[in-house]
Structure formats: structure tokens, C-alpha cells
Enzyme design. Structure first.
Site, short mmCIF file in Angstrom:
data_model
loop_
_atom_site.label_atom_id
_atom_site.label_comp_id
_atom_site.label_asym_id
_atom_site.label_seq_id
_atom_site.Cartn_x
_atom_site.Cartn_y
_atom_site.Cartn_z
N SER A 3 1.03 -1.59 -0.06
CA SER A 3 0.12 -0.11 0.06
C SER A 3 0.76 1.29 0.01
O SER A 3 1.96 1.18 0.66
CB SER A 3 -0.79 -0.05 1.40
OG SER A 3 -1.41 1.29 1.56
N TYR A 41 -1.20 -0.74 10.62
CA TYR A 41 -1.59 -1.29 9.33
C TYR A 41 -0.43 -1.17 8.28
O TYR A 41 0.07 -2.11 7.81
CB TYR A 41 -2.67 -0.60 8.58
CG TYR A 41 -3.00 -1.07 7.17
CD1 TYR A 41 -3.31 -2.35 6.64
CD2 TYR A 41 -3.10 -0.04 6.16
CE1 TYR A 41 -3.33 -2.68 5.48
CE2 TYR A 41 -3.28 -0.18 4.71
CZ TYR A 41 -3.50 -1.65 4.47
OH TYR A 41 -3.66 -1.90 3.10
N LYS A 55 2.28 -3.81 6.52
CA LYS A 55 2.53 -3.93 5.14
C LYS A 55 4.21 -3.96 5.14
O LYS A 55 4.87 -4.68 3.99
CB LYS A 55 1.99 -2.93 4.34
CG LYS A 55 0.50 -3.02 4.05
CD LYS A 55 -0.02 -4.22 3.24
CE LYS A 55 -1.40 -4.61 3.23
NZ LYS A 55 -1.60 -5.96 2.61
#
Ligand code: NAD
Ligand code: UDP
Length: 335
Positions: free
Chosen positions: A124, A148, A152
Site C-alpha cells: 500500500s 496497518y 505491510k
């Protein structure tokens, strides 16, 4: 090829699984359905004229993974499975490290054991540091600002280390900007669970009368109209980006990172205008202060993917809004 798709019942995975079926591949979907419905798989079959094989399985279940991948003699794996809410990752970080990091680690261990070394990973744009100025190229400094994003980046690091340790790995890390839109048929699309935090699904909720108005967070950013700008990319373009990355992996070993974005920034008010135009409805909104943690501008430098993958995002913001609205109108309660 025989291709496994983790998270293939979800929003992006379902579109990519369909594209792979349409390319003639054999597709094996592995999803625990924690954020999706198996009905998306029926829709994919309808559109492709043939079906993917489906296993309702968690990627942390190594035994099941091993069995499935071995049984189908899988040659490449596209890894979408994971949790994706920034806000939820702040309030419950361990579930993000468990699903996204531990889940990916177990998956990679099984892949290594089975000599299956061809992988595409959904990363992302949130891995880029907020102090960087857009557009972001792949070599920009990485400094995620929430669990988050950290999850990643940790998986990206595992993949880079694996490729450094063993030259047989073929890995593409794809950093998505802001996926939007739906399949033009209106049969598959994004079905948010609960009240959405993201702009596109919330705006669709306002258009369909579920929420009274859009709250626009911030009107004093250093952007042309003062609202935040993002790089929205049509999920169909994202899908073709995966097909292009898979093709490229046939020729190049190693670990490759690509932004998948359009490179064109659009503001919140641009999105409001586009939705009003394509739906013929008013999208009422209220201007509020900035949302903590948001950046003014995030958009891609898309040139590396364009050059190396011979791929380019082609669909406009209006197409994203039209296709998303078409899906929402035809599926007001989701699948
Ligand atoms: P999604 O929630 O619609 O799809 C993810 C799928 O993974 C779901 O079907 C869910 O049931 C499944 N899943 C979750 N944890 C699992 C587990 N432990 N085992 C098996 N299945 C599991 O999300 P999406 O928007 O399709 O995103 C796909 C991937 O792309 C995710 O990895 C996400 O982090 C990444 N991504 C998404 C966006 C976005 O805005 N949608 C942006 C950048 C990156
Ligand atoms: N945004 C907004 N109202 C909302 C949700 C988002 O004004 O209800 C704004 C947000 O401040 C940002 C843009 O829309 O400028 C995109 O936000 P989103 O959460 O969709 O994506 P991200 O910030 O994760 O890139």
C-alpha cells in the site's frame, strides 16, 4: 498457469481472480471470508463462464495451505488476504500483526517448503512516510504512521530478505494508491462492512441515502481547493496491473516494487463533483476540520510500472464513480 489467490473473495482479489480466469488461468481461491462473501465467487463464475476452485481457509492454517497448494500443483500465488482498516489497526494492532504479518510469514514458509517461489504481494502507498512530498516514487523513504502500514512494510521486508537469500524467488510488491470503482457489469464491487472510513464508500452511502451528508475533513490543506488530494485508481486498472506484473515475473527473478496509481491527484471536492455528475443526484456535504493522521496529498509517480510492466492506468475518475455507483445501485445491501 495454476494460480492461487489468497483473499480472492474480497474487493480487489475478486476482480483480479476474474481477470486471471479470463486470461485462461486455473484459479484457486483461499479466503476465510472474514471480510467478504462467497457470493462474490458465484458472480465471478457468471462473468468468466467458468469457476475458480474455492477453499474457505485461513492463511495462518499452514497444514491446510500446504495441502491445497500441493494438491493443485500451484505455480504462482497472489497474496491479497489481510486486514486493511487503518483505524482498526490503531485500536487493535495485534490482530493486524497476527493476520497480516504472522499470516504472511506462515504462507511464505509453506511456499518455500513447496518450492513455490513466484509471488505477488498487495502492499500500500501507506508505507511512504508522511514527511515525503508527493508524487511518491518507489525509492522514496518508507515510514508508515500506523500499525496497518507497519504490517505491510514488515511483509515487504521479509520478501526483500527472502529474495536476497535465494535468487530463485520471483516477487512483485505492488503498492496500491486508492483503489476505487467496480466491474462495469455491476456484479462485483466493494461491499463495506459497518460504517466506512474511506471517502468513496462513504460518499456512496450518502448518495444511496444511508447517511445524510458527507463530512469533508479539512478545507485548509495546501492543495488547489483546500481539500485532501489522492490518487484514485480504478479496480479494473489495478487488475490489469496484476496480470502485467505476473507476466513480467516470467522473465525476471528477484524482488520488484511497483506503484500502481494513475499519478493524477484528485481532491475530495473533485470526487463529490464526479459522483453528482454520474448519478444525477445531489451529494450533500459539510466542511469539517482535518482528520488526525491524514496527509494533504498522496499520489504516485507511476513511471516505473509503465516502463517495466508496459502497463498504465487508463480509466478516469468519472468511470470509477460511475462503476461504483452502478454496483451500489444494483446491490444496495451488498451481495
Ligand atoms: P478485502 O477485505 O475486500 O479483501 C481481503 C480478503 O482477505 C477478504 O476477502 C478477507 O475475508 C480475506 N482475509 C483476511 N484475513 C484473512 C486470513 N487471515 N486468511 C484468509 N483470508 C483472509 O480488502 P481489499 O480492499 O480487497 O484489499 C486486498 C489487499 O489489498 C489487502 O491486503 C489490502 O491491505 C491491500 N490494499 C487495499 C487497499 C484498499 O484501499 N482497498 C489499498 C492498498 C492495499
Ligand atoms: N475523507 C473525507 N471524508 C470522509 C473520508 C475521507 O473528507 O468521510 C477525505 C480524507 O481526509 C482524504 C481523502 O478523503 O483527504 C481520502 O481519504 P480515504 O480515507 O478514502 O483514503 P486515505 O486517506 O487512506 O488515502
Amino acid at each position: 498457469m495454476r494460480i492461487a489467490v489468497t483473499g480472492g473473495a474480497g474487493y480487489i482479489g475478486s476482480h483480479v481472480a476474474l481477470a486471471l480466469l479470463q486470461e485462461g488461468h486455473e484459479v484457486i481461491i483461499i479466503d476465510n471470508l472474514s471480510n467478504s462473501s462467497a457470493l462474490s465467487l458465484q458472480r465471478i463464475s457468471l462473468l468468466a463462464g467458468r469457476s475458480a476452485v474455492f477453499y474457505q481457509t485461513d492463511i495462518r492454517d499452514s497444514e491446510a495451505l500446504r495441502r491445497i497448494l500441493r494438491q493443485h500443483q500451484v505455480e504462482a500465488l497472489l497474496h491479497f488476504a489481510g486486514l486493511k482498516s487503518v483505524g482498526a489497526s490503531v485500536s487493535d494492532p495485534l490482530s493486524y500483526y497476527d493476520n497480516n504479518v504472522q499470516g504472511s510469514l506462515r504462507l511464505l514458509q509453506v511456499l518455500q517448503e513447496l518450492d513455490l517461489r513466484q509471488l505477488i504481494f498487495s502492499s500500500s502507498a501507506t508505507v511512504y512516510g508522511p514527511q515525503q512530498a508527493a508524487p511518491f516514487a518507489e525509492d522514496a523513504a518508507l515510514a508508515p504512521s500506523n500499525p496497518y502500514g507497519h504490517s505491510k512494510l514488515m511483509v515487504e521486508q521479509m520478501l526483500r530478505d527472502l529474495c536476497a537469500a535465494d535468487a530463485r524467488w520471483r516477487v512483485a510488491i505492488l503498492r496500491y494508491f486508492n483503489p476505487a470503482g467496480a466491474h462495469p457489469s455491476g456484479l462485483i464491487g466493494e461491499v463495506p462492512r459497518g460504517i466506512p472510513n474511506n471517502l468513496m464508500p462513504y460518499a456512496l452511502g450518502v448518495l444511496s441515502g444511508r447517511y445524510p451528508q458527507l463530512r469533508i475533513f479539512g478545507q485548509d490543506y495546501p492543495t488547489p481547493d483546500g481539500t485532501g488530494v489522492r490518487d484514485y485508481i480504478h479496480v479494473m486498472d489495478l487488475s490489469s496491473g496484476h496480470v502485467a506484473a505476473l507476466r513480467q515475473l516470467q522473465h525476471r527473478a528477484g524482488c520488484h516494487v511497483f506503484n500502481l496509481g494513475t499519478g493524477r491527484p484528485y481532491s475530495v471536492l473533485d470526487v463529490v463533483d464526479a459522483f453528482q455528475k454520474v448519478s444525477g443526484r445531489a451529494l450533500p456535504y459539510v466542511l469539517l476540520p482535518r482528520r488526525p493522521g491524514d496527509v494533504a496529498a498522496s499520489y504516485a509517480d507511476p513511471r516505473l510500472a509503465e516502463q517495466a510492466l508496459a502497463w498504465r492506468a487508463e480509466r478516469s475518475l468519472e468511470m470509477m464513480c460511475a462503476d461504483a455507483w452502478n454496483f451500489t445501485e444494483h446491490n444496495p445491501d451488498g451481495y
